[in-house]
Design a protein around this motif. Structure first.
Motif, PDB file in Angstrom:
ATOM      1  N   UNK A   5      -4.976  -3.643   3.336  1.00 55.39           N
ATOM      2  CA  UNK A   5      -3.598  -4.262   3.059  1.00 55.39           C
ATOM      3  C   UNK A   5      -2.640  -3.046   2.931  1.00 55.39           C
ATOM      4  N   UNK A   6      -1.409  -2.940   3.276  1.00 54.65           N
ATOM      5  CA  UNK A   6      -0.319  -1.816   3.136  1.00 54.65           C
ATOM      6  C   UNK A   6      -0.816  -1.185   1.780  1.00 54.65           C
ATOM      7  N   UNK A   7      -0.463  -1.907   0.642  1.00 58.40           N
ATOM      8  CA  UNK A   7      -0.705  -1.324  -0.685  1.00 58.40           C
ATOM      9  C   UNK A   7      -2.142  -0.472  -0.731  1.00 58.40           C
ATOM     10  N   UNK A   8      -3.188  -1.283  -0.301  1.00 58.36           N
ATOM     11  CA  UNK A   8      -4.415  -0.415  -0.418  1.00 58.36           C
ATOM     12  C   UNK A   8      -4.351   0.762   0.407  1.00 58.36           C
ATOM     13  N   UNK A   9      -3.784   0.815   1.767  1.00 58.54           N
ATOM     14  CA  UNK A   9      -3.772   1.812   2.543  1.00 58.54           C
ATOM     15  C   UNK A   9      -3.085   2.952   1.631  1.00 58.54           C
ATOM     16  N   UNK A  10      -1.938   2.619   1.057  1.00 60.17           N
ATOM     17  CA  UNK A  10      -1.126   3.584   0.519  1.00 60.17           C
ATOM     18  C   UNK A  10      -1.845   4.307  -0.642  1.00 60.17           C
ATOM     19  N   UNK A  11      -2.676   3.268  -1.493  1.00 63.62           N
ATOM     20  CA  UNK A  11      -3.292   3.762  -2.518  1.00 63.62           C
ATOM     21  C   UNK A  11      -4.475   5.022  -2.267  1.00 63.62           C
ATOM     22  N   UNK A  12      -5.221   4.605  -1.233  1.00 64.61           N
ATOM     23  CA  UNK A  12      -6.172   5.601  -0.890  1.00 64.61           C
ATOM     24  C   UNK A  12      -5.647   6.709  -0.245  1.00 64.61           C
ATOM     25  N   UNK A  13      -4.553   6.581   0.465  1.00 65.64           N
ATOM     26  CA  UNK A  13      -4.424   7.809   1.202  1.00 65.64           C
ATOM     27  C   UNK A  13      -3.390   8.669   0.206  1.00 65.64           C
ATOM     28  N   UNK A  14      -2.735   8.266  -0.733  1.00 68.57           N
ATOM     29  CA  UNK A  14      -2.190   8.851  -1.543  1.00 68.57           C
ATOM     30  C   UNK A  14      -2.856   9.768  -2.470  1.00 68.57           C
ATOM     31  N   UNK A  15      -4.221   8.957  -3.051  1.00 74.59           N
ATOM     32  CA  UNK A  15      -5.161   9.732  -3.521  1.00 74.59           C
ATOM     33  C   UNK A  15      -5.796  10.813  -3.051  1.00 74.59           C
ATOM     34  N   UNK A  16      -6.278  10.626  -1.575  1.00 80.39           N
ATOM     35  CA  UNK A  16      -6.856  11.727  -0.984  1.00 80.39           C
ATOM     36  C   UNK A  16      -5.984  12.810  -0.741  1.00 80.39           C
ATOM     37  N   UNK A  17      -4.665  12.711  -0.350  1.00 84.02           N
ATOM     38  CA  UNK A  17      -3.762  13.572  -0.503  1.00 84.02           C
ATOM     39  C   UNK A  17      -3.611  14.369  -1.713  1.00 84.02           C
ATOM     40  N   UNK A  18      -3.447  13.631  -2.833  1.00 84.42           N
ATOM     41  CA  UNK A  18      -3.322  14.279  -3.990  1.00 84.42           C
ATOM     42  C   UNK A  18      -4.630  15.419  -4.332  1.00 84.42           C
ATOM     43  N   UNK A  19      -5.829  15.023  -4.006  1.00 83.37           N
ATOM     44  CA  UNK A  19      -6.865  15.565  -4.114  1.00 83.37           C
ATOM     45  C   UNK A  19      -7.057  16.843  -3.357  1.00 83.37           C
ATOM     46  N   UNK A  20      -6.473  16.768  -2.042  1.00 85.83           N
ATOM     47  CA  UNK A  20      -6.359  17.868  -1.035  1.00 85.83           C
ATOM     48  C   UNK A  20      -5.396  18.863  -1.582  1.00 85.83           C
TER      49      UNK A  20
END
Length: 363
Positions: A129-144
């Motif tokens: 779902x859009x909110x799930x996609x945003x959550x995991x993409x935001x997290x891996x972006x912050x980690x990177x």
């Protein structure tokens, strides 16, 4: 896989011969898919199953169980599992027609009993779902970003993970099209020579076993560019998403003629230009389980995680809602529009309900 103490049958038509004859009677994509699936089935069969008459109800029941386990592991869909089974059943039906078999063991109720059901409502399948996609993409972006900014950190894994997650989240590719699937030697992971970042296109080995071009949106291009700059692969044939699994890296080092190094095998591979293996679909599932928990992805039950195929369905659902069935079909590369329609039938039903409500509101 089934086991038995009995030896192979002394007579009967060999499975390979029967399959070759059957495929020769077909043409086009059906013949290619048929040949691929029958070869895989023959490879799966136990050693004592050599000829058509060795195939029993038990053989096919165990094959159905094998396919069901692959569905549960999110390696294939339930409909794909049934398609594979039906290809084998068609081979055995043909054997009955030409007199090589008396009956088709694949059609026995006990054999088909373990096949995964196709009756699941499309809305019950996982979609990112859009909110799930945003959550995991935001997290891996912050980690990177954090790893890149930390002079003492090795940013490779966070940067690779970000590139992989964004590729899954925005392109609609199947996991086995960009990752290694060790059940199929042709699926050894996406390679840099198949990625055109400037044009926003990558070429993958599709479900049809043909090379297919698929779009790379900018949301996926930038993370891939950063990954390539970081790794600086010495050859275009290197995998886009390398594995850092130590045993796999040591194996690659030994295959290249080097002794096992004392230090980091990943660094050794980079230093000596040794091609590492690609991350596998199994490795990606393990990664997704970890990231789903760490990112606190909303809407997941206990022990549930974002799946590889859920990413693909999520891309299709977004496009289906925003741009219509044709856009979803093109992106997902469905040969038959009916496949797209069935996958997103819950959207059509919901929209139809809204339209019908509006009609009767004026009554």
């Amino acid at each position: 896989m089934e086991s038995s103490n009995s030896g192979p049958s002394p007579g009967g038509k060999p499975l390979e011969t029967a399959a070759e004859e059957f495929v020769a009677e077909r043409d086009g994509n059906y013949a290619s898919n048929l040949e691929y699936c029958l070869d895989k089935w023959i490879d799966w069969t136990p050693d004592h199953v050599q000829a058509l008459e060795d195939v029993s109800t038990r053989t096919m029941r165990n094959y159905a169980s094998h396919l069901k386990r692959r569905v549960r592991a999110d390696a294939i869909s339930a409909s794909t599992a049934r398609t594979y089974y039906n290809y084998v059943s068609a081979l055995l039906n043909r054997a009955v027609e030409v007199g090589d078999l008396v009956e088709n063991p694949a059609e026995k109720r006990e054999a088909k009993k373990l096949l995964p059901s196709e009756t699941t409502n499309s809305g019950d399948q996982q979609f990112w779902q859009p909110e799930q996609r945003r959550a995991i993409v935001s997290y891996v972006d912050e980690q990177a970003r954090a790893a890149i900014d930390d002079p003492e950190a090795n940013p490779f894994e966070p940067v690779r993970n970000r590139a992989l997650i964004t590729t899954l989240a925005y392109t609609g590719v199947r996991g086995a099209e960009v990752l290694a699937d060790y059940r199929d030697e042709r699926r050894n992971g996406l390679r840099w020579h198949s990625v055109d970042l400037e044009a926003g296109v990558m070429t993958v080995l599709g479900k049809s076993q043909d090379r297919e071009e698929t779009a790379l949106p900018q949301q996926a291009v930038a993370p891939l560019e950063r990954l390539r700059t970081l790794v600086d692969p010495p050859a275009d044939g290197w995998p886009v998403f390398p594995s850092r699994h130590p045993p796999s890296l040591y194996s690659a080092i030994e295959d290249a003629g080097y002794d096992k190094p004392d230090g980091d095998p990943w660094g050794f591979c980079l230093e000596h230009g040794i091609e590492p293996p690609s991350m596998s679909t199994s490795g990606a599932r393990t990664l997704l389980k970890r990231l789903s928990e760490e990112a606190d992805v909303p809407g997941l039950e206990d022990d549930e995680y974002l799946t590889l195929h859920g990413a693909r369905r999520g891309v299709g659902e977004k496009l289906y809602r925003e741009r219509g069935a044709a856009a979803a079909q093109r992106t997902l590369r469905h040969a038959d529009p009916q496949t797209t329609s069935e996958m997103y039938s819950h959207i059509e039903a919901s929209e139809l309900a809204e339209d019908n409500t509006a009609v009767f509101d004026n009554e």
